[in-house]
Design an enzyme around this catalytic site. Structure first.
Site, mmCIF file in Angstrom:
data_model
loop_
_atom_site.group_PDB
_atom_site.id
_atom_site.type_symbol
_atom_site.label_atom_id
_atom_site.label_comp_id
_atom_site.label_asym_id
_atom_site.label_seq_id
_atom_site.Cartn_x
_atom_site.Cartn_y
_atom_site.Cartn_z
ATOM 1 N N HIS A 190 4.929 -29.625 -87.794
ATOM 2 C CA HIS A 190 4.219 -29.527 -86.518
ATOM 3 C C HIS A 190 2.927 -28.731 -86.609
ATOM 4 C CE1 HIS A 190 6.722 -31.779 -83.767
ATOM 5 N NE2 HIS A 190 7.738 -31.391 -84.506
ATOM 6 N N GLU A 434 12.675 -44.793 -83.872
ATOM 7 C CA GLU A 434 12.596 -43.737 -84.885
ATOM 8 C C GLU A 434 13.787 -43.727 -85.837
ATOM 9 O OE1 GLU A 434 10.856 -39.906 -82.989
ATOM 10 O OE2 GLU A 434 12.066 -40.856 -81.432
ATOM 11 N N ASP A 458 9.812 -39.711 -88.059
ATOM 12 C CA ASP A 458 11.274 -39.671 -88.165
ATOM 13 C C ASP A 458 11.830 -40.932 -88.807
ATOM 14 O OD1 ASP A 458 12.040 -37.150 -87.345
ATOM 15 O OD2 ASP A 458 11.989 -37.664 -85.215
ATOM 16 N N CYS A 505 2.907 -44.488 -83.501
ATOM 17 C CA CYS A 505 2.328 -43.202 -83.105
ATOM 18 C C CYS A 505 2.613 -42.088 -84.110
ATOM 19 C CB CYS A 505 2.834 -42.785 -81.722
ATOM 20 S SG CYS A 505 4.612 -42.524 -81.638
#
Length: 580
Positions: A190, A434, A458, A505
Site C-alpha cells: 500500500h 479478485e 489479489d 484496476c
C-alpha cells in the site's frame, strides 16, 4: 557514498534529506540500590503527570478539530495514568526487583496487556492495546524520546522505514514527502500504491535500510532502477539533478494528450480512469491528467487515518463521497465498499489473524458487520444525487455475497425513504473479480451485476499462491503468467456474453507491456494511478488493437511469462520507439 538496491515500486527521481521513521523503543535492564529506587519512583510519578497532560492536550485538539465523540476514546487513557492498580504494580515490582524504572514499566505493561488480551471479552481485549500505548508513552518520557508522527512533518523529507502501515500512509502529511524507502513490501504494497497515486518515487525491499541510513543524510531515490544513494558525491548529485529535470520535462510533454480520445490506431476505444485513495491529495491530479472517471476509490482510507479514532459517521462519509462526485461532475465515479482486513486493520474493529489475506476481510467483514456496512451504504446512496456514482463490492467469492448485499441495499433504501433522504434508484452495482472462484463462476455473477472490475493485485496473489508483500516469494508474483492471463480472459469473455463492461484496476495496468496484453485480451477500461494515465494513453495512441490481440493470443498459449515478456519488449522497441 553508499548505493543500495531494492525493488522499484514507483518511478521518478527524488533528492532530499532522510527521515528515518522508527517507532521501536530500546529498553536496557540494570540493577539499582535502595536510594535509587526512590529516585526512580519520583521519575515515574513525574512521567505520569506529563503523559496525562499530553493526553488532555490531544483530546482537546481532537474535540476542537473533529467532534466530542472523537475525543472520548482518550478518556480511558487519561484515567489509566491515575489507576491505583497499575501504579501499585509498578511500585511493588521496582521495590522487589530493584531494576530501573523503564524496565519495570515494560514488564508490568506487557503482563497487564497479555492478561487483558486473553480475556474472552472484546472490551478488555481492546484495553490491552490501550495499556501498551500508555506504557510506550511513559517510557518515551522517561527516555526523553519523542514519538514520531508523520502527520506533523514540517519539511520535505525522504521517508525511510522498516515498513509503513496503511495507517501511517493514510495519516502522513503527503505534501512534505518526497519519496518512500522501506525494507519490506513489493510493487503492490500500500505504500507503493500510494506513492504512485501521489506521483512520488518509491523503492522497497532494501534490507536494513532503516539502520544504514540516518536522519539528515542526503538521499537520492531512483524509483526507475530501484536503488538509493546515501550521501552522494558531487558527480552523482549533478547527474541525478539533471535526470530529474529531463523526466519532469517528459511528464509535461505528456499533457498534450490530456484531451485526446484514448483510441488505438485501428479505432478501438479504451476508457482510462484513475484509482484513488486520498481524494484531498489526489483529485486535482485526476482532473489535471484527464482521467475519464474514477475507476476505483478505496473507501477504507476514510477509516484508516490515525487522526480519526472512531469510525467515520454517516455524515462524514456522505460529505467525503459528495466531495468526489461534485469534483468529477458528470464523469463516472466507482466507489468500492469497505475493504478492511488483510493488512488494513482498525484497532477494536478488525482482528489480527494468522492468515489475514484468507480471513475476515472486505465483503465478508461487511456482511458480518451490517451495522458498519449500512452506514456506508446510506452515505453512498445519499451522495448519489450529486454525481455519476457506481458502487463496487470487493473480494467476492460466492453469488450469495452479491444477493445478500442487494437485500441490504434494498433495506437501506427503505430506511432512507422513511427518513426523507433523496437517492438515485438505479445505481450501477459491480463486483471486483479478485479470486479464482469468482472467475470460475463469472458467467453466473455477470447475470447479477452491472460491471466487473478485475483486481489483479489479489487475483495474481491468489492464483500464484504467493503473498504479494513477501519478498521471499516475490519472483512468483507474475502478472503475465499464462494462468493469470487465462483467468482474466475467461472473465472478460463471460462478461461480454452478458453485455457488461470489464475494467482492470490493479497495479498491473501501470506497466505499458501489461496494458498492451490486457487490451489484446479485450478489456473495456483500464484504471490506474492518475500520474501514469497519460503515459499509458500515449502508448494506446501508438498501437493497433489487432497487434495487441495477436500478442495476447500468443501469451495465452505460452507455458511461462518469459517468452511473453521477450516478445512484447521486442515488439515495443520496434513500434514504440519513443520509449527507447
Amino acid at each position: 557514498m553508499e548505493i543500495l538496491e531494492g525493488i522499484s515500486a514507483s518511478h521518478g527521481i527524488a533528492i532530499g534529506e532522510a527521515l528515518v521513521y522508527n517507532q521501536e523503543i530500546s529498553i536496557k535492564k540494570y540493577s539499582i540500590n535502595d536510594l535509587q529506587v526512590e529516585l526512580e519512583i519520583d521519575r515515574f510519578y513525574k512521567a505520569l503527570v506529563k503523559v496525562k497532560e499530553d493526553y488532555i492536550v490531544l483530546r482537546n485538539k481532537l474535540v476542537s478539530e473533529m467532534s466530542e465523540d472523537e475525543g472520548k476514546f482518550l478518556d480511558a487513557h487519561i484515567l489509566m495514568t491515575e489507576d491505583a492498580t497499575f501504579i501499585n504494580q509498578v511500585l511493588d515490582y521496582i521495590r522487589e526487583s530493584k531494576k530501573n524504572i523503564e524496565w519495570v514499566i515494560y514488564q508490568v505493561v506487557e503482563n497487564l496487556s497479555k492478561k487483558f488480551s486473553e480475556l474472552d471479552d472484546e472490551y478488555f481485549q481492546d484495553r490491552a492495546t490501550d495499556i501498551l500505548d500508555i506504557g510506550r508513552k511513559i517510557m518515551r518520557v522517561l527516555l526523553s524520546q519523542k514519538s514520531m508522527s508523520l502527520s506533523d512533518l514540517n519539511s520535505d523529507v525522504v521517508i525511510i522505514s522498516a515498513d509503513l502501515t496503511v495507517s501511517d500512509t493514510a495519516s502522513m502529511n503527503k505534501n512534505r514527502v518526497l519519496a518512500f524507502v522501506t525494507e519490506i513490501g513489493g510493487k503492490t504494497s500500500h505504500s507503493a500504491i500510494l506513492a504512485r497515486s501521489l506521483g512520488i518515487p518509491s523503492v522497497v525491499g532494501i534490507k536494513d535500510v532503516s539502520h544504514i541510513a540516518n536522519t539528515g543524510d542526503l538521499i537520492i531515490v531512483d524509483g526507475n532502477s530501484g536503488k538509493i544513494i546515501i550521501n552522494p558525491d558531487d558527480e552523482k548529485l549533478e547527474y541525478y539533478t539533471n535526470l530529474r529535470k529531463k523526466l519532469e520535462k517528459r511528464e509535461n510533454e505528456f499533457l498534450q494528450f490530456k484531451d485526446i480520445s484514448s483510441k488505438t490506431l485501428d479505432n478501438r476505444s479504451i476508457v482510462l480512469k484513475a484509482n484513488m485513495e486520498i481524494p484531498e491529495q489526489e483529485i486535482e491530479n485526476v482532473i489535471k491528467f484527464g482521467a475519464e472517471g474514477i475507476g476505483l476509490y478505496r473507501s477504507e482510507f476514510l477509516y484508516l487515518s490515525k487522526k480519526r479514532r472512531l469510525l467515520p459517521s454517516e455524515e462524514q462519509q456522505f460529505n467525503a463521497y459528495k466531495f468526489i462526485l461534485e469534483k468529477m461532475g458528470d464523469k463516472p465515479v466507482t466507489i468500492r465498499t469497505l475493504d478492511l482486513g488483510g493488512d488494513k486493520l482498525i484497532e477494536g474493529v478488525t482482528k489480527q489473524e494468522s492468515n489475514p489475506y484468507l480471513g475476515w476481510r472486505a465483503i465478508r467483514f461487511c456482511l458480518d458487520r451490517p451495522d458498519i456496512f449500512k452506514i456506508q451504504l446510506r452515505a453512498l446512496l445519499r451522495a448519489s444525487v450529486y454525481g455519476n456514482l457506481s458502487i463496487m463490492l470487493p473480494m467476492i467469492t460466492t453469488l450469495e455475497e452479491v444477493t445478500k448485499t442487494k437485500r441490504i441495499i434494498t433495506e437501506v433504501k427503505r430506511g432512507l425513504k422513511r427518513d426523507g433522504f433523496k437517492y438515485k434508484d438505479n445505481i450501477p452495482l459491480g463486483i471486483m473479480i479478485e479470486t479464482p472462484s469468482a472467475v470460475m463462476i463469472s458467467d453466473i455473477l455477470a447475470k447479477k451485476c452491472n460491471f466487473f472490475s478485475i483486481g489483479t493485485n489479489d487475483l495474481i496473489q491468489y492464483t500464484m499462491a504467493c503473498d504479494r508483500g513477501n519478498q521471499n516469494v516475490g519472483n512468483l508474483y507474475q502478472p503475465l503468467h499464462p494462468a493469470v492471463l487465462r483467468l482474466i480472459k475467461k472473465t472478460i469473455d463471460n462478461a461480454h456474453k452478458e453485455n457488461i463492461k470489464v475494467g482492470v484496476c490493479g497495479e498491473m495496468v501501470s506497466e505499458i507491456q501489461n496494458a498492451i496484453v490486457l487490451i489484446g485480451l479485450g478489456v473495456d477500461e483500464l484504471s490506474l494511478s492518475s500520474i501514469g494515465l497519460l503515459e499509458i494513453k500515449k502508448a494506446i495512441l501508438n498501437i493497433k488493437y489487432s497487434d495487441a490481440k495477436k500478442i495476447a493470443e500468443e501469451a495465452l498459449r505460452r507455458s511461462s511469462k518469459e517468452g511473453t515478456e521477450k516478445k512484447i519488449n521486442l515488439w515495443m522497441k520496434k513500434n514504440l520507439k519513443y520509449l527507447y
